[in-house]
Design a protein around this motif. Structure first.
Motif, PDB file in Angstrom:
ATOM      1  N   HIS A  15      -0.697   3.911   9.248  1.00  0.00           N
ATOM      2  CA  HIS A  15      -1.136   4.076   7.862  1.00  0.00           C
ATOM      3  C   HIS A  15      -2.328   3.161   7.606  1.00  0.00           C
ATOM      4  CE1 HIS A  15       0.879   0.229   7.265  1.00  0.00           C
ATOM      5  NE2 HIS A  15       1.981   0.770   7.762  1.00  0.00           N
ATOM      6  N   LEU A  34       1.056   7.625   7.234  1.00  0.00           N
ATOM      7  CA  LEU A  34       0.173   7.996   6.133  1.00  0.00           C
ATOM      8  C   LEU A  34      -1.250   8.144   6.660  1.00  0.00           C
ATOM      9  CD1 LEU A  34       1.550   5.498   3.471  1.00  0.00           C
ATOM     10  CD2 LEU A  34       1.778   7.992   3.398  1.00  0.00           C
ATOM     11  N   CYS A  66      -3.967  10.166   1.089  1.00  0.00           N
ATOM     12  CA  CYS A  66      -2.917   9.207   1.404  1.00  0.00           C
ATOM     13  C   CYS A  66      -1.894   9.154   0.273  1.00  0.00           C
ATOM     14  CB  CYS A  66      -3.529   7.818   1.629  1.00  0.00           C
ATOM     15  SG  CYS A  66      -2.326   6.530   2.004  1.00  0.00           S
ATOM     16  N   TYR A  90       2.048  10.169   0.528  1.00  0.00           N
ATOM     17  CA  TYR A  90       3.066   9.179   0.145  1.00  0.00           C
ATOM     18  C   TYR A  90       4.036   9.776  -0.864  1.00  0.00           C
ATOM     19  CZ  TYR A  90       4.948   4.791  -1.746  1.00  0.00           C
ATOM     20  OH  TYR A  90       5.778   3.781  -2.169  1.00  0.00           O
TER      21      TYR A  90
END
Length: 244
Positions: free
Chosen positions: A90, A103, A113, A117
């Protein structure tokens, strides 16, 4: 490999994986004694080694009784949070340390992103709704109101902080159930499906997948989850730093 496995057997692959991951990560963290009244807390640091704080006076449940065990808590922190911090990919952002999801992108503020999420947070919550359904079907666990209360409290905990408490909570709850001989029914099967989905996703990438209700033809343990790498659906503000 061939033949029927006895209840609570160490051949349960998900349990063995968690045990091995916890053992591997123990040498990578600092254990710090505190007196904060908390069982334990994973703490992200800027240094190479993260930390787990623990209060040695915390009243853990004895094996076989509802509640957190010392063994399950260690696995939760080290096999859950520490592993998540090491394997999930991420954006490099302090608010995303220890999240239990991959992510995309380079910024936590990137719309792609944020959308990912949100989808994954919601999917984790939905997967834990199914855990509630499995609990309703588990006659052995429901025989004791104290066990049902403990399980419900852990489900609520996982859903409230779904970005960091998916597999970690499934791990400690499975450990508690195992000590009481309650881990091989509908509830235990569903918790293992959560752990199994997470382990595959850690290796293969992709978003959190929706996990259907696990069905079994007998009372024996089964994971019964097939990873297919596909879309998913998550959210809430990340809670950085310490993770209980």
């Amino acid at each position: 490999m061939g033949g029927r496995t006895s209840p609570q057997s160490s051949s349960d692959s998900d349990t063995a994986d968690t045990r091995d991951v916890t053992a591997q990560n123990l040498s990578r963290i600092d254990l710090r004694e505190t007196s904060d009244g908390q069982s334990a807390q994973w703490v992200a640091t800027a240094a190479p080694r993260n930390a787990v704080t623990y209060d040695p006076s915390f009243p853990y449940s004895q094996s076989g009784q509802p509640g957190l065990t010392a063994h399950g808590t260690l696995q939760h922190e080290v096999g859950g949070h520490e592993q998540a911090d090491r394997v999930y990919q991420h954006p490099d952002d302090p608010d995303l340390r220890g999240v239990n999801m991959h992510l995309p992108g380079q910024s936590a503020d990137d719309p792609e992103c944020v959308a990912s999420y949100q989808r994954q947070f919601a999917t984790i919550q939905e997967n834990w709704d199914v855990v509630t359904t499995a609990l309703d079907q588990d006659r052995a666990v429901n025989q004791d109101p104290a066990w049902r209360d403990h399980v419900n409290s852990r489900i609520q905990y996982a859903q409230a902080t779904a970005h960091v408490h998916n597999e970690s909570t499934a791990i400690d709850l499975t450990d508690s159930l195992r000590g009481a001989g309650l881990a091989d029914g509908p509830l235990g099967n569903q918790l293992r499906a959560i752990t199994s989905e997470a382990r595959r996703r850690q290796m293969l990438g992709g978003e959190v997948e929706r996990i259907p209700l696990v069905t079994a033809t007998s009372s024996t343990r089964m994971t019964a989850y097939t990873h297919t790498l596909g879309g998913a659906q998550g959210w809430q503000q990340p809670k950085p730093k310490g993770r209980k």
